[in-house]
Design an enzyme around this catalytic site. Structure first.
Site, PDB file in Angstrom:
ATOM      1  N   ASP A   4     -11.862  -0.059  -1.489  1.00 58.22           N
ATOM      2  CA  ASP A   4     -12.215  -0.145  -2.911  1.00 58.22           C
ATOM      3  C   ASP A   4     -13.699  -0.403  -3.166  1.00 58.22           C
ATOM      4  O   ASP A   4     -14.085  -0.709  -4.294  1.00 58.22           O
ATOM      5  CB  ASP A   4     -11.386  -1.247  -3.590  1.00 58.22           C
ATOM      6  CG  ASP A   4      -9.947  -0.807  -3.814  1.00 58.22           C
ATOM      7  OD1 ASP A   4      -9.749   0.349  -4.232  1.00 58.22           O
ATOM      8  OD2 ASP A   4      -9.035  -1.609  -3.570  1.00 58.22           O
ATOM      9  N   ASP A  15      -5.806   6.701  -5.515  1.00 62.97           N
ATOM     10  CA  ASP A  15      -6.917   5.935  -6.080  1.00 62.97           C
ATOM     11  C   ASP A  15      -8.203   6.100  -5.254  1.00 62.97           C
ATOM     12  O   ASP A  15      -9.321   5.993  -5.767  1.00 62.97           O
ATOM     13  CB  ASP A  15      -6.595   4.427  -6.122  1.00 62.97           C
ATOM     14  CG  ASP A  15      -5.156   4.101  -6.451  1.00 62.97           C
ATOM     15  OD1 ASP A  15      -4.278   4.929  -6.165  1.00 62.97           O
ATOM     16  OD2 ASP A  15      -4.901   3.013  -6.975  1.00 62.97           O
TER      17      ASP A  15
HETATM   18  N1  GLY Z   1      -6.483   0.912  -7.536  1.00 61.67           N
HETATM   19  C1  GLY Z   1      -5.411   0.123  -7.924  1.00 61.67           C
HETATM   20  C2  GLY Z   1      -4.878   0.458  -9.274  1.00 61.67           C
HETATM   21  O1  GLY Z   1      -5.191   1.444  -9.873  1.00 61.67           O
HETATM   22  O2  GLY Z   1      -4.072  -0.316  -9.749  1.00 61.67           O
END
Ligand code: GLY
Length: 412
Positions: free
Chosen positions: A112, A171
């Site tokens: 992330d 994601d």
């Molecule tokens: N990347 C985690 C979410 O979108 O909840």
């Protein structure tokens, strides 16, 4: 010009003005309201180790540490407020809350880092050209790239999940923008190639025939697909709404950075899935999952709408056939988000701008709450909408001049 002609010209101008005054989303007002909320947020958040995230079920503010995937959104939103207002108070706050995430630049345990570092420092660097931000991001990009294994051809999202040791979530497409930046800033083409490989494998493995996306693909040796699962969606086979937003936004960025038509097509296919889905409500704010079992008695996800609106606005600038549809839909989404149904009254909602997002319903976490990233993408979409409508207004001015030209011509 005679009085009559002058009167006609004035009428035409007033007509244009009325049409646009009625249609225009008032970005200025929305940013002003957002700034009021975020002023509250700055007052209630003095400790830079506690990042605003949401509200707990008991009504208390939910803060998270810098290692949480959302730590960069607050700083990023503060930069957007600075960008719009040019007020140095926002710049100072944005600097403080960006630097609070710096230590994550050596965190190699998460995919992330794009969200965590590029939202605050990417915007900060774009607006200030501060060389320190560049160095922080280059270190962070190396950390993120360390999670790419060429034998699998994708960046690993989590280290271990439900017994799988190479899970990749949709994601993850959102972190590629950061690596594209790093490729340009460092001259290291390996970052660019990595993005292309990840996006190509995701395109091959993450999508169903209808262009909806699985949430999690679990890879095995040599990049073999072992399982297609969900973590935050209603079912393995469902279309988790925010995930569709990440896919739309991610492939739009892929087209921006590579100019390869296949990515533009993919982004348009995903947009088509979203916009033509029978479960997309009239106000264009999706339920938390397009296949949630009890629609219409399911929560909406404002965060998904904010991501989609921002992605659609960028996509509208590349699409050859659907530009107008994307702008109009994004505008409806923004108008809905800016309405009292989704936008919190000033002074409420613990300072968050938007209400009604969903983090992870199957995990019983963050259901129908404000979320810091809903605010971030809402602000980003407002800025994008502002830019696009100013461009459109310029062409409207040309049209108005044309009308004047025609009148002048008729007079001759
Ligand atoms: N990347 C985690 C979410 O979108 O909840």
């Amino acid at each position: 010009m005679g009085i009559r002609r002058f009167f006609i010209v004035i009428c035409i101008f007033s007509l244009f003005q009325t049409i646009f005054a009625q249609k225009e989303l008032n970005v200025q007002k929305e940013i002003k309201d957002a700034a009021k909320q975020y002023k509250t947020m700055l007052t209630t958040h003095q400790d830079v180790n506690k990042f605003p995230q949401s509200i707990w079920p008991d009504g208390e503010a939910k803060d998270m540490p810098s290692s949480w995937w959302c730590s960069g959104f607050f700083g990023g939103s503060l930069w957007y407020l600075y960008e719009f207002t040019h007020d140095t108070a926002w710049k100072n706050a944005a600097t403080k809350w960006s630097m609070a995430v710096e230590k994550e630049k050596i965190n190699t345990s998460t995919h992330d880092l794009g969200f965590m570092l590029y939202c605050p420092f990417g915007n900060g660097y774009r607006l200030t050209k501060n060389g320190q931000y560049k160095q922080i991001m280059l270190t962070g990009a190396a950390s993120l790239a360390s999670r790419f294994n060429p034998k699998y051809g994708v960046i690993k999202s989590w280290d271990d999940w439900e017994g799988y040791d190479y899970p990749v979530i949709i994601d993850n497409m959102m972190n590629l923008e950061f690596l594209f930046w790093a490729a340009k800033a460092s001259g290291n083409k390996a970052y660019y190639d990595l993005c292309v490989t990840h996006a190509d494998n995701t395109l091959k493995n993450h999508f169903r025939k209808d262009y909806s996306s699985y949430h999690v693909i679990c890879y095995g040796e040599g990049g073999k697909v072992l399982a297609q699962k969900t973590h935050q969606g209603a079912a393995d086979s469902s279309a988790w709404s925010r995930g569709q937003g990440w896919a739309l936004y991610g492939y739009t960025v892929m087209y921006r950075e590579t100019k390869q038509e296949k990515y533009l097509r993919q982004a348009e296919h995903v947009a088509h899935f979203i916009l033509s889905h029978p479960n997309l409500p009239a106000d264009k704010i999706p339920y938390w999952d397009f296949n949630a079992p009890h629609i219409p008695n399911e929560e909406r996800d404002a965060s998904a709408a904010a991501v989609m609106a921002s992605g659609l606005l960028e996509l509208s600038q590349y699409s050859k056939t659907n530009s107008k549809l994307y702008i109009e839909t994004a505008k409806t989404m923004l108008e809905s988000l800016a309405s009292p149904k989704y936008k919190a009254p000033i002074g409420s909602n613990k300072g968050f701008i938007l209400m009604h997002s969903v983090g992870a319903k199957p995990k019983h976490s963050e259901i129908d709450v404000p979320l810091v990233y809903a605010d971030y993408y809402y602000l980003e979409a407002l800025l994008r909408y502002d830019m696009i409508s100013k461009k459109q207004n310029k062409s409207l001015a040309i049209k108005a001049n044309d009308a004047l030209g025609l009148l002048a011509h008729a007079k001759k």
